[in-house]
Design a protein around this motif. Structure first.
Motif, short mmCIF file in Angstrom:
data_model
loop_
_atom_site.label_atom_id
_atom_site.label_comp_id
_atom_site.label_asym_id
_atom_site.label_seq_id
_atom_site.Cartn_x
_atom_site.Cartn_y
_atom_site.Cartn_z
N ILE A 1 -3.47 1.52 -3.38
CA ILE A 1 -4.83 1.03 -3.08
C ILE A 1 -5.64 2.14 -2.40
O ILE A 1 -6.84 2.29 -2.64
CB ILE A 1 -4.79 -0.27 -2.22
CG1 ILE A 1 -6.18 -0.83 -1.94
CG2 ILE A 1 -4.09 -0.10 -0.88
CD1 ILE A 1 -6.84 -1.43 -3.10
N GLN A 2 -4.99 2.94 -1.58
CA GLN A 2 -5.71 4.03 -0.91
C GLN A 2 -6.14 5.09 -1.94
O GLN A 2 -7.26 5.59 -1.89
CB GLN A 2 -4.82 4.64 0.18
CG GLN A 2 -4.62 3.68 1.35
CD GLN A 2 -3.45 4.01 2.26
OE1 GLN A 2 -2.75 5.00 2.07
NE2 GLN A 2 -3.22 3.17 3.26
N ARG A 3 -5.25 5.39 -2.90
CA ARG A 3 -5.61 6.39 -3.94
C ARG A 3 -6.80 5.90 -4.75
O ARG A 3 -7.69 6.66 -5.11
CB ARG A 3 -4.42 6.61 -4.89
CG ARG A 3 -3.32 7.48 -4.32
CD ARG A 3 -2.42 8.01 -5.43
NE ARG A 3 -1.87 6.96 -6.28
CZ ARG A 3 -0.78 6.26 -6.01
NH1 ARG A 3 -0.13 6.48 -4.87
NH2 ARG A 3 -0.33 5.35 -6.84
N SER B 1 -0.11 -3.76 1.24
CA SER B 1 -0.17 -2.61 0.34
C SER B 1 -0.88 -1.41 0.97
O SER B 1 -1.00 -0.37 0.35
CB SER B 1 -0.92 -3.01 -0.94
OG SER B 1 -2.20 -3.48 -0.59
N GLY B 2 -1.38 -1.57 2.18
CA GLY B 2 -2.06 -0.45 2.86
C GLY B 2 -3.57 -0.54 2.75
O GLY B 2 -4.28 0.46 2.85
N LYS B 3 -4.11 -1.76 2.59
CA LYS B 3 -5.57 -1.86 2.38
C LYS B 3 -6.37 -1.52 3.64
O LYS B 3 -7.49 -1.04 3.54
CB LYS B 3 -5.98 -3.19 1.76
CG LYS B 3 -5.60 -4.43 2.50
CD LYS B 3 -5.79 -5.64 1.59
CE LYS B 3 -5.09 -6.87 2.07
NZ LYS B 3 -5.82 -7.67 3.04
N THR B 4 -5.77 -1.72 4.82
CA THR B 4 -6.51 -1.37 6.05
C THR B 4 -6.87 0.11 6.03
O THR B 4 -8.02 0.50 6.30
CB THR B 4 -5.64 -1.70 7.29
OG1 THR B 4 -5.08 -3.00 7.12
CG2 THR B 4 -6.45 -1.65 8.56
N GLY B 5 -5.89 0.95 5.71
CA GLY B 5 -6.15 2.40 5.63
C GLY B 5 -7.13 2.72 4.53
O GLY B 5 -7.93 3.65 4.65
N ILE C 1 -1.34 -10.54 9.45
CA ILE C 1 -0.46 -9.99 10.48
C ILE C 1 0.61 -9.12 9.85
O ILE C 1 1.29 -9.52 8.91
CB ILE C 1 0.21 -11.14 11.27
CG1 ILE C 1 -0.85 -12.03 11.85
CG2 ILE C 1 1.11 -10.58 12.37
CD1 ILE C 1 -1.92 -11.31 12.63
N ASP C 2 0.74 -7.92 10.37
CA ASP C 2 1.69 -6.96 9.81
C ASP C 2 2.89 -6.85 10.73
O ASP C 2 2.78 -6.36 11.84
CB ASP C 2 0.99 -5.60 9.66
CG ASP C 2 1.95 -4.57 9.12
OD1 ASP C 2 2.76 -4.93 8.25
OD2 ASP C 2 1.90 -3.43 9.59
N ILE C 3 4.02 -7.34 10.28
CA ILE C 3 5.25 -7.21 11.07
C ILE C 3 6.20 -6.39 10.22
O ILE C 3 6.65 -6.85 9.18
CB ILE C 3 5.85 -8.60 11.38
CG1 ILE C 3 4.84 -9.45 12.14
CG2 ILE C 3 7.15 -8.47 12.17
CD1 ILE C 3 4.94 -10.90 11.91
N GLY D 1 8.38 -8.69 3.09
CA GLY D 1 8.28 -7.83 1.91
C GLY D 1 7.09 -6.90 1.96
O GLY D 1 6.49 -6.59 0.95
N ARG D 2 6.70 -6.45 3.17
CA ARG D 2 5.53 -5.58 3.26
C ARG D 2 5.92 -4.12 3.11
O ARG D 2 7.04 -3.73 3.36
CB ARG D 2 4.83 -5.81 4.61
CG ARG D 2 4.20 -7.18 4.65
CD ARG D 2 3.69 -7.52 5.99
NE ARG D 2 2.45 -6.84 6.34
CZ ARG D 2 1.27 -7.12 5.85
NH1 ARG D 2 1.15 -8.06 4.95
NH2 ARG D 2 0.20 -6.48 6.25
N ALA D 3 4.93 -3.32 2.70
CA ALA D 3 5.09 -1.88 2.51
C ALA D 3 6.37 -1.56 1.74
O ALA D 3 7.14 -0.67 2.09
CB ALA D 3 5.07 -1.17 3.87
P1 AMP Z 1 -1.80 -3.18 5.42
O1 AMP Z 1 -1.70 -3.72 4.03
O2 AMP Z 1 -3.01 -2.36 5.63
O3 AMP Z 1 -1.61 -4.26 6.47
O4 AMP Z 1 -0.56 -2.13 5.63
C1 AMP Z 1 0.79 -2.54 5.57
C2 AMP Z 1 1.72 -1.53 6.24
O5 AMP Z 1 1.75 -0.30 5.52
C3 AMP Z 1 1.35 -1.17 7.68
O6 AMP Z 1 2.53 -1.18 8.45
C4 AMP Z 1 0.80 0.24 7.58
O7 AMP Z 1 1.05 0.97 8.77
C5 AMP Z 1 1.60 0.79 6.42
N1 AMP Z 1 0.89 1.87 5.69
C6 AMP Z 1 -0.39 1.83 5.24
N2 AMP Z 1 -0.70 2.96 4.56
C7 AMP Z 1 0.42 3.73 4.57
C8 AMP Z 1 0.75 5.02 4.03
N3 AMP Z 1 -0.13 5.74 3.33
N4 AMP Z 1 2.01 5.49 4.23
C9 AMP Z 1 2.90 4.76 4.93
N5 AMP Z 1 2.68 3.54 5.46
C10 AMP Z 1 1.44 3.03 5.29
#
Ligand code: AMP
Length: 432
Positions: A27-29, A49-53, A306-308, A334-336
């Motif tokens: 998603i970041q790419r 999936s890392g959408k916050t970043g 919530i991210d655990i 099942g996150r990340a």
């Molecule tokens: P999110 O979907 O934004 O809640 O992110 C889920 C988890 O993925 C969180 O623990 C983030 O810290 C981690 N995360 C997000 N982007 C990356 C990345 N590029 N590399 C490694 N972990 C990440």
């Protein structure tokens, strides 16, 4: 693709390294270059999936060079829950470390004064829940006229019935010339009209398999009798020996009762629900995240966002009333890319809720017998119904269109630039 190819600030790159984010997630790419081009965006990405970043990185990079303006912010991230606001702020703080960026977090349940004081010097980014954001605007502590970007995270919930009035009101405060980003794991059909209202020709991104499943989560249900649910829960905990479990229940009262029962059995257990103060809720979540609590019993306040990390299991002692919340609940594990399981204890009374979930998923949830708990009241068979296309509520839509139109008329950017051309809003004929 590396972060170096999409992020140019050396401080941001150093912060990413510190956070051990070595390469961008899918998603970041996909999202970061589109956001950098200034497009409006609707991104559907699995939870975790890392959408916050994906939205924070380009935002912070763009905003950190801008000057602060008293009681104004350059960007706002609007989220449905206080916990999610805190979580996004925690990530933002890490990404902003050693940059000039100023973040203000604003949500209800805590005193408003410190938030008003913090906004005096202005902020680059405000992360807020809708109600508190409106309060701050109405108290003249925050003015959104300098806003460049508005992010709606968990947009489906925000646009959902409960938040429609707040969102309508917020629309009237937003300048027309802005970038709007909508992120969510789910975008039910009925909300497409709302998306058209808040964003202009948005680019679309879908990451992973659609909203209907969380790939890394294995989920199934055990048919059980209602009165056996507590015993079945303890049997599951015994059987699986999960290092940590998030248990979802329907009511605040049962959250307390189940947690109390598990504590008596010797588990490190706690509960979170809407009757607890924000500080208590946050403290319980922090303890759970730090592994100081094995079983956290929660109502749906903990279902979204919530991210655990490395949570191995979610147990639904009761099914959620809103079908899409099932997807959000099981998405807590099942996150990340980690593996997780989600188990539901379903009694005969819940068959309609189960059918609604299976319709949302467009597949049946696997049924397994739980030894010693085969129910006396049979859980009826279910079949996947075709997904319904719900029509949005005409009256509400008309009101929102009116709000957006009046906004378009009066909102000028602070510099007096002409408003960015947004697609015309089709007016509905007057109702009633
Ligand atoms: P999110 O979907 O934004 O809640 O992110 C889920 C988890 O993925 C969180 O623990 C983030 O810290 C981690 N995360 C997000 N982007 C990356 C990345 N590029 N590399 C490694 N972990 C990440």
């Amino acid at each position: 693709m590396s972060f170096q190819s999409i992020v140019s600030s050396s401080q941001l790159l150093a912060n990413l390294q510190q956070m051990q984010w070595t390469k961008p997630t899918e998603i970041q790419r996909k999202a970061i270059p589109k956001i950098q081009q200034g497009n409006d965006l609707v991104a559907r990405a699995q939870t975790g999936s890392g959408k916050t970043g994906a939205f924070l990185l380009p935002l912070i990079e763009r905003l950190m060079t801008l000057p602060l303006q008293s009681n104004r912010t350059h960007a706002v991230v609007i989220v449905p829950t206080r916990e999610l606001a805190q979580q996004i702020s925690d990530v933002a703080q890490q990404l902003m470390a050693a940059t000039p960026c100023v973040l203000v977090t604003a949500y209800g349940g805590v005193k408003i004064n410190p938030q008003m004081m913090a906004l005096r010097q202005g902020a680059h980014l405000v992360v807020a829940t809708p109600g508190r954001l409106i309060d701050l605007i109405e108290k003249n502590a925050l003015n959104l006229s300098a806003l460049k970007c508005c992010v709606l995270d968990e947009a489906d919930k925000l646009l959902d019935l409960g938040f429609q009035p707040e969102l309508q009101q917020l629309l009237t405060y937003l300048p027309t010339k802005r970038q709007t980003l909508l992120f969510s794991a789910t975008f039910p059909e009925a909300l497409q009209q709302w998306i058209k209202l808040v964003s202009a020709n948005p680019q679309q991104i879908v990451v992973g398999v659609a909203e209907r499943s969380v790939k890394t989560v294995q989920h199934w249900l055990h048919p059980v009798d209602k009165k056996e649910k507590l015993a079945a829960l303890t049997a599951l905990l015994e059987q699986h020996q999960f290092s940590q479990v998030l248990v979802f229940v329907k009511t605040k009262k049962s959250a307390n009762q189940v947690s109390q029962h598990l504590t008596e059995l010797g588990y490190l257990s706690d509960s979170v629900h809407g009757d607890k103060s924000q500080a208590q809720r946050q403290a319980s979540l922090d303890r759970f995240k730090m592994g100081e609590c094995q079983v956290l019993v929660a109502t749906d306040v903990a279902a979204r966002g919530i991210d655990i990390s490395q949570l191995p299991a979610v147990i639904n002692m009761d099914l959620p009333k809103v079908a899409h919340d099932y997807i959000h609940r099981i998405g807590r594990t099942g996150r990340a890319g980690e593996k997780g399981v989600a188990i539901s204890l379903v009694c005969a009374d819940e068959i309609e809720l189960l059918r609604a979930i299976e319709t949302a998923l467009q597949r049946l949830v696997e049924r397994r017998w739980l030894d010693g708990f085969v129910p006396n009241h049979n859980l009826p068979e279910s079949a996947v119904r075709p997904a319904k296309k719900k029509k949005p509520h005409k009256k509400k839509l008309a009101r929102a269109q009116q709000a957006a139109n009046s906004n378009a008329k009066r909102a000028q950017t602070p510099e007096g630039e002409p408003a960015q051309k947004r697609p015309p809003l089709r007016r509905k004929p007057p109702i009633g």
